[in-house]
Design a protein around this motif. Structure first.
Motif, PDB file in Angstrom:
ATOM      1  N   GLU A 529      25.462 -21.937 -14.737  1.00 60.25           N
ATOM      2  CA  GLU A 529      25.524 -21.756 -13.285  1.00 60.25           C
ATOM      3  C   GLU A 529      25.534 -20.277 -12.892  1.00 60.25           C
ATOM      4  N   ILE A 531      26.511 -17.349 -10.700  1.00 58.61           N
ATOM      5  CA  ILE A 531      27.609 -17.253  -9.742  1.00 58.61           C
ATOM      6  C   ILE A 531      27.194 -16.381  -8.559  1.00 58.61           C
ATOM      7  N   PHE A 532      26.751 -17.048  -7.514  1.00 57.33           N
ATOM      8  CA  PHE A 532      26.383 -16.377  -6.271  1.00 57.33           C
ATOM      9  C   PHE A 532      27.162 -16.994  -5.132  1.00 57.33           C
ATOM     10  N   PHE A 533      27.694 -16.196  -4.293  1.00 49.39           N
ATOM     11  CA  PHE A 533      28.342 -16.782  -3.108  1.00 49.39           C
ATOM     12  C   PHE A 533      28.323 -15.799  -1.967  1.00 49.39           C
TER      13      PHE A 533
END
Lengths: 533, 127
Positions: A529, A531-533
């Motif tokens: 996954e 990790i972008f937010f």
């Protein structure tokens, strides 16, 4: 006049960023609309000539039952009451491809839906049910290929001609990477598995709908209405491209494709989203893919009230919101409708709340005259103008995805997730700061007592029963045969063959969901996954 | 102050945790988000490796009691003595029960994002 009046009016923008004029006239509507007829390409006004006048939209509520036994009871109840379809929810271990005896499944067995370990569970769930009389809709994605194979294996074992088998699987893995999160394998391999199911179904089970593309979860994750449609269309195109590469004819595949969309927010914006989206999808399928048949160009959809619009504050207000969402859905020409229950923002719906949702839709059908005439908003200056605008904006948004290297790359790199979650943040801040008005939350609020929230209590006894059932079957099945069949699955995966035949053969020998998924993990690896937010 | 936000269990609802991550970064915190489906072992290891000051868990599938118990056990095993906070879809009536398991704070269903941010600011100031 205009220059004097305009500055005194505050500008209004839709959630999608489109500015709304205080008045629309004939000048805002293009001439082509005059010629548009429901049931005719490009289907802006509806995919059928008579729409609900012939038969109202289908009501289909989502339901989760913890065990195959309970599911079977429910099936019999529905059949007795004249219904023939059921939406089946699965628990998280099944959705993530883990068996009940896997330590990672601890505490999650049967919690949000039915547990399936082996074909035996399906045999229990569908006991004494005529598989050619019902349509089963399976909300399953990451492990969908195994569950679809299991359903086919069941039908074959029980002597049905699978050519007549009807039903749907959600099986939209690309949206799982954007929202909902039941991915297992890397993005490209995940898509390969979806295409395997599409290819197998097109050739063997022509009446089965193997994929339902979900804008719904993308919108619930923070996308605006334009992005909801654009990303869903990009995803649908990715599956279509994959199917075509396997030599399937566009007219063989496109008519089996269906969509699942979300409704909350501005009424006119949603209606224009669906009307404009329907026209654009028809054009994509005809102009880009050269489909001959009209029904290939249909945007067949389930559209219902989404949880995203409901509030925990003053929950009874959600009953009113849901009624509006149902109205929007009907005015948009949906084929199937489902509504969230008013208490869904904070708990698992009570029976009373689920009944209210059902009655909301029934009142709409039987009391409001919604079925009397087709596309009653057709010709409205505002709605038609906004419909045109949505068609254009969705197309533009799709171009952006192309610039990101296409939807598969944009999902693998986390680009889409990043843009969607940024918007979720902006929207949440907007609500907190009162910029986005929400009744009961930031306007017309009142002190409320803290309500207890009910979760279905975790049924440890049922979970343990499931585990011992699995243990028993692992002893009684022909384990040499299982090993052999799992080796076949591995070999087909390594050779990049369609995995449906070997998975069907494996589940017939009672190989478990977890065993098959594990073999595929060993060949394909697992999703890492971003990790972008 | 460095905060590790994580999603334990199999639950894939990550909108809330990502919104909170944004809000905490805006408020000047150093935030690490673990991604989905992390085991207690993985979460504690991430916390140690990254030398975080606090762990925040987001749980929406109803498994909060089981998971909180397991994480606190794992933290004890590794002698990790930093505050743990739990949020998500936590029924108000479970807050007391969860607090007994060891978290510094529990944010039940319906907690405003700015209240959570204020909590962390207070924690930082009292350090």
């Amino acid at each position: 006049m205009e220059t004097i009046n305009k500055p005194t009016i505050k500008p209004v923008y839709l959630e999608s960023g489109i500015e709304v004029e205080p008045l629309y006239t004939q000048k805002d509507v293009n001439d082509e609309i005059q010629a548009e007829v429901p049931g005719q390409y490009p289907f802006t006004r509806g995919i059928h000539p008579l729409m609900y006048r012939k038969s109202p939209f289908t009501i289909r509520q989502y339901a989760g039952f913890a065990t195959p036994e309970e599911t079977n009871e429910r099936f019999h109840f529905l059949l007795k009451n004249g219904q023939s379809g059921l939406n089946v929810a699965f628990d998280l271990p099944t959705q993530c491809g883990l068996d009940s005896d896997d330590p990672r499944a601890f505490g999650e067995i049967g919690r949000v839906g039915m547990t399936i370990d082996t074909l035996e569970d399906f045999e229990i769930a569908f006991k004494n049910i005529n598989l050619d009389q019902i349509t089963v809709s399976m909300t399953i994605n990451g492990s969908a290929i195994v569950l679809i194979a299991m359903y086919i294996a069941l039908a074959e074992k029980w002597g049905y001609d699978i050519k007549n088998l009807r039903g749907t699987a959600q099986n939209d893995i690309l949206k799982e990477f954007i929202g909902r999160g039941t991915w297992i394998f890397p993005v490209d391999k995940s898509v390969k598995l979806v295409i395997d199911t599409i290819e197998y179904c097109a050739k063997n089970i022509p009446k089965y709908s193997p994929v339902s593309v979900c804008g719904y979860h993308i919108r619930e994750s923070g996308a605006n209405p334009i992005q909801e449609m654009a990303y869903a269309f990009c995803i649908a195109k990715a599956y279509t491209d994959g199917a075509l590469q396997r030599g399937i004819d566009i007219d063989e595949f496109a008519s089996r494709l269906s969509f699942n969309f979300d409704i909350y927010g501005n009424l006119f914006e949603q209606i224009a989203k669906f009307r404009g989206g329907r026209r654009l999808w028809a054009k994509i399928i005809r102009e880009e893919y050269h489909a001959q048949k009209d029904n290939s160009c249909w945007l067949r959809m389930i559209a219902g009230g989404g949880g995203g619009g409901l509030t925990k504050e003053q929950p009874e207000n959600n009953i009113i919101r849901s009624a509006y969402y149902a109205l929007i859905s009907a005015l948009s020409g949906t084929q199937t409708m489902a509504l969230c229950s008013y208490d869904e923002a904070y708990t698992i719906p009570t029976e009373k709340a689920a009944e209210l949702s059902l009655r909301t839709m029934q009142i709409l059908i039987h009391e409001m005259g919604i079925c009397d005439t087709v596309d009653p908003l057709g010709g409205s200056y505002y709605v038609e103008s906004l419909t045109d605008r949505f068609e254009k904006e969705i197309k533009e948004e799709m171009k952006k995805v192309d610039e990101w290297g296409g939807i598969i790359n944009a999902v693998a790199s986390g680009k889409i997730q990043e843009s969607v979650s940024k918007q979720a943040y902006t929207r949440e801040m907007g609500i907190q700061q009162g910029v986005v008005p929400k009744v009961g939350v930031n306007i017309f609020t009142k002190e409320e007592a803290i309500k207890p929230v009910d979760f279905h209590p975790y049924n440890e006894e049922a979970a343990n029963k499931q585990i011992s059932k699995l243990k028993k079957i692992k002893q009684s099945r022909n384990n040499d045969k299982v090993t052999e069949m799992l080796a076949e699955v591995r070999k087909d995966a390594q050779d990049d063959k369609n995995l449906m035949p070997s998975i069907i053969a494996a589940v017939k020998e009672y190989a478990t969901v977890g065993e098959i998924i594990q073999v595929l993990k060993e060949v394909y690896g697992e999703y890492n996954e971003p990790i972008f937010f | 102050m460095k905060i590790l936000l994580s999603k334990p269990g199999l639950d894939g609802h990550d909108v809330g945790v990502k919104v909170l991550a944004h809000a905490l970064i805006e408020a000047g915190f150093d935030v690490i988000y673990s991604g989905l489906r992390k085991s207690p072992e993985e979460i504690v290891k991430l916390a140690i490796d990254n030398q975080v000051d606090v762990i925040g868990l987001s749980i929406l599938s109803g498994t909060h009691e089981i998971i909180t118990t397991r994480i606190t056990e794992e933290m004890k095993k590794n002698k990790l003595q930093i505050p743990l906070v739990v949020g998500g879809n936590i029924p108000a009536q479970d807050v007391e029960l969860l607090m007994k398991l060891g978290p510094k704070a529990v944010f039940p269903t319906g907690t405003r994002v700015d209240n959570v941010v204020s909590f962390f600011i207070e924690m930082k100031n009292s350090k």
